[in-house]
Design a protein around this motif. Structure first.
Motif, PDB file in Angstrom:
ATOM      1  N   HIS A  38     -45.556 -25.342  43.491  1.00  0.00           N
ATOM      2  CA  HIS A  38     -46.429 -26.243  42.739  1.00  0.00           C
ATOM      3  C   HIS A  38     -47.480 -26.878  43.645  1.00  0.00           C
ATOM      4  O   HIS A  38     -48.510 -27.322  43.177  1.00  0.00           O
ATOM      5  CB  HIS A  38     -45.609 -27.342  42.045  1.00  0.00           C
ATOM      6  CG  HIS A  38     -44.931 -26.878  40.793  1.00  0.00           C
ATOM      7  ND1 HIS A  38     -43.757 -26.170  40.814  1.00  0.00           N
ATOM      8  CD2 HIS A  38     -45.269 -26.999  39.492  1.00  0.00           C
ATOM      9  CE1 HIS A  38     -43.398 -25.886  39.571  1.00  0.00           C
ATOM     10  NE2 HIS A  38     -44.301 -26.380  38.750  1.00  0.00           N
TER      11      HIS A  38
ATOM     12  N   VAL B   3     -40.275 -28.507  35.054  1.00  0.00           N
ATOM     13  CA  VAL B   3     -39.578 -29.444  34.182  1.00  0.00           C
ATOM     14  C   VAL B   3     -38.395 -28.733  33.529  1.00  0.00           C
ATOM     15  O   VAL B   3     -38.544 -27.636  32.996  1.00  0.00           O
ATOM     16  CB  VAL B   3     -40.544 -29.972  33.110  1.00  0.00           C
ATOM     17  CG1 VAL B   3     -39.804 -30.757  32.048  1.00  0.00           C
ATOM     18  CG2 VAL B   3     -41.604 -30.837  33.761  1.00  0.00           C
ATOM     19  N   GLY B   4     -37.227 -29.353  33.609  1.00  0.00           N
ATOM     20  CA  GLY B   4     -36.063 -28.779  32.958  1.00  0.00           C
ATOM     21  C   GLY B   4     -35.201 -27.947  33.879  1.00  0.00           C
ATOM     22  O   GLY B   4     -34.092 -27.604  33.525  1.00  0.00           O
TER      23      GLY B   4
ATOM     24  N   PHE C 133     -49.555 -26.924  36.964  1.00  0.00           N
ATOM     25  CA  PHE C 133     -49.391 -28.329  36.622  1.00  0.00           C
ATOM     26  C   PHE C 133     -48.087 -28.883  37.154  1.00  0.00           C
ATOM     27  O   PHE C 133     -47.106 -28.176  37.220  1.00  0.00           O
ATOM     28  CB  PHE C 133     -49.366 -28.527  35.107  1.00  0.00           C
ATOM     29  CG  PHE C 133     -50.461 -27.803  34.427  1.00  0.00           C
ATOM     30  CD1 PHE C 133     -51.722 -28.345  34.395  1.00  0.00           C
ATOM     31  CD2 PHE C 133     -50.233 -26.561  33.879  1.00  0.00           C
ATOM     32  CE1 PHE C 133     -52.752 -27.672  33.793  1.00  0.00           C
ATOM     33  CE2 PHE C 133     -51.252 -25.877  33.275  1.00  0.00           C
ATOM     34  CZ  PHE C 133     -52.526 -26.426  33.235  1.00  0.00           C
ATOM     35  N   GLY C 134     -48.129 -30.153  37.464  1.00  0.00           N
ATOM     36  CA  GLY C 134     -46.896 -30.864  37.759  1.00  0.00           C
ATOM     37  C   GLY C 134     -46.417 -30.665  39.185  1.00  0.00           C
ATOM     38  O   GLY C 134     -47.047 -29.990  39.996  1.00  0.00           O
ATOM     39  N   TYR C 135     -45.264 -31.253  39.439  1.00  0.00           N
ATOM     40  CA  TYR C 135     -44.727 -31.436  40.773  1.00  0.00           C
ATOM     41  C   TYR C 135     -43.547 -30.474  40.963  1.00  0.00           C
ATOM     42  O   TYR C 135     -43.285 -29.974  42.038  1.00  0.00           O
ATOM     43  CB  TYR C 135     -44.290 -32.900  40.838  1.00  0.00           C
ATOM     44  CG  TYR C 135     -43.738 -33.426  42.118  1.00  0.00           C
ATOM     45  CD1 TYR C 135     -44.187 -32.980  43.342  1.00  0.00           C
ATOM     46  CD2 TYR C 135     -42.781 -34.438  42.083  1.00  0.00           C
ATOM     47  CE1 TYR C 135     -43.670 -33.521  44.515  1.00  0.00           C
ATOM     48  CE2 TYR C 135     -42.266 -34.978  43.242  1.00  0.00           C
ATOM     49  CZ  TYR C 135     -42.714 -34.512  44.447  1.00  0.00           C
ATOM     50  OH  TYR C 135     -42.204 -35.050  45.594  1.00  0.00           O
ATOM     51  N   PHE C 136     -42.856 -30.201  39.865  1.00  0.00           N
ATOM     52  CA  PHE C 136     -41.753 -29.236  39.897  1.00  0.00           C
ATOM     53  C   PHE C 136     -41.570 -28.703  38.484  1.00  0.00           C
ATOM     54  O   PHE C 136     -42.167 -29.222  37.541  1.00  0.00           O
ATOM     55  CB  PHE C 136     -40.451 -29.866  40.410  1.00  0.00           C
ATOM     56  CG  PHE C 136     -40.058 -31.109  39.687  1.00  0.00           C
ATOM     57  CD1 PHE C 136     -39.327 -31.043  38.516  1.00  0.00           C
ATOM     58  CD2 PHE C 136     -40.433 -32.357  40.177  1.00  0.00           C
ATOM     59  CE1 PHE C 136     -38.972 -32.190  37.835  1.00  0.00           C
ATOM     60  CE2 PHE C 136     -40.082 -33.521  39.494  1.00  0.00           C
ATOM     61  CZ  PHE C 136     -39.353 -33.433  38.325  1.00  0.00           C
TER      62      PHE C 136
ATOM     63  N   PRO D 261     -47.953 -36.170  39.770  1.00  0.00           N
ATOM     64  CA  PRO D 261     -47.578 -37.563  39.482  1.00  0.00           C
ATOM     65  C   PRO D 261     -47.699 -38.467  40.705  1.00  0.00           C
ATOM     66  O   PRO D 261     -46.722 -39.048  41.149  1.00  0.00           O
ATOM     67  CB  PRO D 261     -46.123 -37.433  39.026  1.00  0.00           C
ATOM     68  CG  PRO D 261     -45.628 -36.225  39.730  1.00  0.00           C
ATOM     69  CD  PRO D 261     -46.779 -35.294  39.899  1.00  0.00           C
TER      70      PRO D 261
ATOM     71  N   PHE E  77     -54.343 -31.449  38.144  1.00  0.00           N
ATOM     72  CA  PHE E  77     -53.082 -30.725  38.298  1.00  0.00           C
ATOM     73  C   PHE E  77     -51.872 -31.515  37.765  1.00  0.00           C
ATOM     74  O   PHE E  77     -50.735 -31.111  37.997  1.00  0.00           O
ATOM     75  CB  PHE E  77     -52.854 -30.371  39.761  1.00  0.00           C
ATOM     76  CG  PHE E  77     -53.805 -29.332  40.278  1.00  0.00           C
ATOM     77  CD1 PHE E  77     -53.619 -27.986  39.994  1.00  0.00           C
ATOM     78  CD2 PHE E  77     -54.914 -29.700  41.013  1.00  0.00           C
ATOM     79  CE1 PHE E  77     -54.502 -27.021  40.450  1.00  0.00           C
ATOM     80  CE2 PHE E  77     -55.813 -28.747  41.474  1.00  0.00           C
ATOM     81  CZ  PHE E  77     -55.606 -27.409  41.194  1.00  0.00           C
ATOM     82  N   ALA E  78     -52.146 -32.620  37.060  1.00  0.00           N
ATOM     83  CA  ALA E  78     -51.063 -33.456  36.527  1.00  0.00           C
ATOM     84  C   ALA E  78     -50.022 -33.750  37.595  1.00  0.00           C
ATOM     85  O   ALA E  78     -48.822 -33.672  37.374  1.00  0.00           O
ATOM     86  CB  ALA E  78     -50.407 -32.795  35.310  1.00  0.00           C
TER      87      ALA E  78
END
Lengths: 520, 324
Positions: B190, B174-175, B169-172, B274, B271-272
């Motif tokens: 990702h 998180v955190g 999931f996501g592009y990178f 963005p 894949f959420a």
């Protein structure tokens, strides 16, 4: 970390406290991160302007109200420390906590309360505006005292002070500005336990612990990340793969919940929805035949197998609704007409009502697979009783418009009822709330002056005994006349990892509880 | 006709097409039931007529539709795509923020599908009738016929949930505050699953098309002549057959490239990711008119642009094709 490092770290820790670091500072120490799912992406985080579910979930940590409510819906102090009601029920006086600071460091005072209620929220908050109808005036007596004067006694007044209904807005930032376009809306400033850090649209929202927070020892967690994952199956996979620790109710399909709750280190709870009391029903358009006949409406009630719906659509996370009041709502009564499934009664009532087999249309609630299954079961049940039903599909925007414009025969809906019947129940049955173009009021078009009078009496009565009497009678009348067909009290499940201690600690659940949660 | 004049005529035509598209889109969206006010009031779970009227006025929805359309067209000629009702930010800003993620995803899928698709097709045609050919044809058929959505979900379940090899999931991450090379590596990881799922369908299409097209060209007289003259087989494959077989693939690639912006809604959702596909989809569900129209317009502009580029590439692949 190997064992030797562990020992040396703990020695270092011991050494520090011996060296005289204040214990309060140690107790305040925050650690770790909790990853939460938010669905859908909020449209904004300024809680005074945006009130939808996802915003409440995130912004409930940034903003605060004067009170918070436990699972029994008893009020506790949040920004207020004490409150009194005068004997005539017309004056409420709140003592505010001293030393509270906004996230930008400015002090919070009684002026902020007056500004929030009288200037800001009255303009921007449709639900609160309706509840503030009885409010005559609000004024600051001194920096830490606020006085509310009412036009007439209003029983539910003390239930209005939660963060979602009455968030405190910083006067120094919003006074004399256009509230809707104030640049601070993008970087919300509250008094809450967490501060806004970052919002990467389409990905996540990050909040960080507020080191100036007014309650010692809170929050215990350093970071809150709210992840935005648009697909329900992907959200389930995200919890399964450990990327997300907390999944609020409704974010994954109900049939996935039991499976996910069985994963190692995972658990599920249905606590934390008491304040909202979600209640679902089938809106029947009382304006048109055959729904203008109470006998036909009773037949619909008898036709439905609501127990089976609990098992199939809600996978057990719901309870058959007895009538118009959710059991958590004050003054819910059991002395009402009940409608266990009875196809013969339903068929007899249809005959009495003179139903000739005309087709009625059912508008499902487009909130995902579970609601779709519910609609299919309702259709099947009604067909079994001999009612011809056709389902019409639409997306959420279309559903909102069609229900608000009264363009339906039957529609599935669910609403929050809030702790007091005057706040979330009356609006759906009293005739003065009928207003075309505006959703979630009396869209079924039910008019009964007696019901109007009883709801009015229930709101204004001074003692709880008088209130209970009025509400008991109104529940009797409503369950007899069936203005809408009640379905279920939904017990939304929250999935979480057991490493999070105390994930739910109030009646609004995840919308504020993580302030008091820790990672163990 | 000279190249410059040709290009400027085509650009003008393109702009005219875009204005027509904007008008048609505007009308189509207004034909859908519901408006942003109904959605916002619905999401708040409560409203009164005052709230609804306030919002309508704020969004300018209380004016006649023709006035709204005229205003809108007037604004886009000045490259002002308007203000998003729901997100309370300028549309251009929102699109610009999401565009890089989508271009990275669809761009890498495009390159991947083109390279591997043509290579597989060429390999299959060289070994026509042998097991290699059968294997490639079979795999291409499977990927061609499998729904993208299912494939994406399976990829997440297998590689992310079960094996934990790749992020699902996501592009990178998180955190993580990684920068430079570490961040690029993070994004690349990702990128693997979503771009691969997105690439597989087109890879299958290119493979099948290259194979068919090369086999057809291989039957032609000039290839036989070349062979009779004793030109080496590899050279014939590359210089004579592949080059002539490329035209239909360029056409198809042009179409795929034209859809680079809007073509990834499903992948981005699963894949959420963005990107702009999701932005567009959310805008549609929320009847965020200005944002949706803005996304459509940018997507249409890209499609028009790639049409131009495709025509241009034709002349490079086959000099016999003239501009005009």
């Amino acid at each position: 970390m190997n064992r030797r490092e562990l020992i040396s770290y703990s020695l270092a820790g011991a050494g520090l406290s011996i060296a005289g670091v204040p214990m309060a500072a140690l107790a305040q120490q925050t650690k770790g991160t909790i990853n939460v799912m938010v669905q859908p992406e909020p449209s904004g985080l300024m809680l005074g302007i945006v009130q939808n579910g996802p915003t409440q979930l995130v912004s409930g940590y940034i903003y605060e109200g004067l009170l918070r409510y436990d699972e029994k819906l008893e009020p506790h102090g949040l920004l207020a420390t004490a409150w009194t009601r005068s004997d005539d029920g017309l004056t409420y006086t709140f003592k505010l906590k001293s030393g509270v600071k906004w996230h930008d460091g400015k002090p919070f005072s009684a002026d902020d309360v007056v500004f929030s209620v009288d200037k800001f929220l009255r303009k921007t908050h449709a639900r609160l505006r309706a509840s503030l109808e009885p409010l005559e005036s609000v004024r600051a007596i001194d920096a830490n005292t606020v006085e509310f004067k009412l036009k007439y006694p209003f029983g539910p007044f003390i239930s209005l002070f939660d963060t979602g209904s009455m968030p405190m807005i910083p006067k120094h930032i919003y006074e004399n500005t256009d509230f809707a376009t104030n640049p601070a809306n993008a970087k919300p400033i509250g008094t809450g336990p967490f501060k806004y850090k970052e919002w990467v649209r389409g990905s996540y929202i990050q909040l960080v612990a507020n080191e100036l927070y007014h309650t010692k020892g809170e929050p215990m967690v350093e970071n809150l990340y709210f992840h935005i994952i648009p697909d329900a199956a992907s959200r389930a996979a995200a919890f399964e793969s450990g990327k997300v620790d907390v999944v609020p109710g409704g974010a994954v399909e109900f049939f996935d919940v039991a499976r996910l709750a069985k994963l190692p280190g995972a658990a599920v709870t249905t606590k934390g929805w008491e304040f909202y009391s979600p209640h679902s029903w089938l809106v029947l358009n009382n304006r048109k035949a055959p729904f203008d006949n109470p006998k036909f409406r009773q037949a619909v009630m008898y036709a439905m197998d609501r127990e089976a719906m609990v098992k199939v659509a809600w996978q057990g996370f719901a309870k058959t609704a007895a009538g118009p009041f959710n059991q958590h709502v004050k003054f819910a009564s059991d002395d009402v007409t009940k409608y266990p499934r009875d196809l013969n009664k339903a068929k007899a009532l249809l005959k009495e009502a003179g139903y000739k087999g005309e087709t009625v249309k059912l508008l499902p609630l487009p909130y995902g697979e579970s609601w779709q299954r519910l609609a299919e079961m309702i259709r099947q049940n009604l067909i079994q009783a001999g009612i011809k039903v056709e389902t019409t599909g639409t997306d959420v925007a279309g559903w909102n418009q069609r229900t608000a414009e009264w363009d339906f025969d039957m529609a599935i809906i669910y609403v929050y009822q809030y702790p007091d019947p005057a706040l979330g129940v009356a609006r759906t049955y009293t005739s003065h709330t009928i207003a075309k173009g505006s959703p979630f009021n009396n869209i079924e078009g039910y008019v009964n002056p007696k019901v109007d009078a009883l709801f009015d009496a229930g709101a204004k009565a001074l003692t709880d005994a008088d209130r209970a009497k009025a509400y008991a009678e109104v529940q009797k009348i409503l369950t007899e006349e069936v203005p809408v067909a009640w379905l279920h009290e939904i017990n939304f499940p929250t999935l979480y990892r057991t490493k999070i201690k105390n994930p739910i600690s109030s009646g609004v659940g995840l919308n504020d509880s993580l302030s008091r949660a820790s990672i163990g | 006709m000279n190249r410059l004049r040709y290009m400027s005529v085509r650009v003008l035509q393109g702009l005219l097409v875009l204005m027509c598209i904007a008008t048609v889109n505007f009308m189509l969206i207004r034909a859908a039931p519901g408006d942003p006010v109904a959605v916002i009031a619905g999401e708040a779970g409560a409203s009164d007529p005052q709230f609804v009227a306030q919002l309508r006025e704020q969004f300018g929805l209380d004016k006649p539709v023709t006035t709204q359309l005229a205003n809108y067209l007037g604004h886009i000629t000045q490259l002002d795509l308007g203000f998003s009702y729901r997100q309370q930010r300028p549309v251009l800003e929102l699109i610009a923020e999401r565009l890089p993620a989508t271009l990275l995803l669809t761009g890498s899928a495009f390159v991947m599908s083109l390279i591997f698709g043509v290579a597989l097709g060429a390999t299959a045609s060289r070994h026509v009738g042998k097991w290699v050919d059968s294997a490639i044809t079979f795999v291409a058929l499977v990927f061609y016929a499998t729904p993208l959505y299912w494939l994406a979900m399976m990829a997440v379940l297998v590689f992310s949930v079960q094996l934990s090899w790749l992020p699902g999931f996501g592009y990178f991450t998180v955190g993580s505050d990684a920068t430079g090379f570490a961040r690029a590596w993070d994004i690349a990881q990702h990128l693997v699953l979503p771009s691969l799922t997105l690439a597989l369908f087109y890879m299958a299409v290119y493979a099948r098309m290259t194979r068919a097209s090369m086999l057809e060209v291989a039957q032609m007289d000039f290839v036989k002549t070349a062979r009779a003259k004793g030109v080496r087989m590899g050279r014939i494959q590359r210089q004579h057959i592949l080059r002539n077989a490329l035209l239909p693939i360029v056409t198809l690639a042009g179409i795929q490239a034209g859809g680079l912006i809007g073509g990834a809604v499903l992948t981005e959702t699963v894949f959420a990711w963005p990107g702009i596909g999701r932005l567009m989809f959310d805008a549609l569900l929320q009847r965020d008119y200005n944002l949706l129209l803005g996304c459509f317009l940018v997507a249409a502009a890209v499609a028009v642009l790639f049409n131009l580029i495709t025509d241009f590439v034709y002349t490079l692949v086959d000099p016999r094709i003239e501009l005009g």
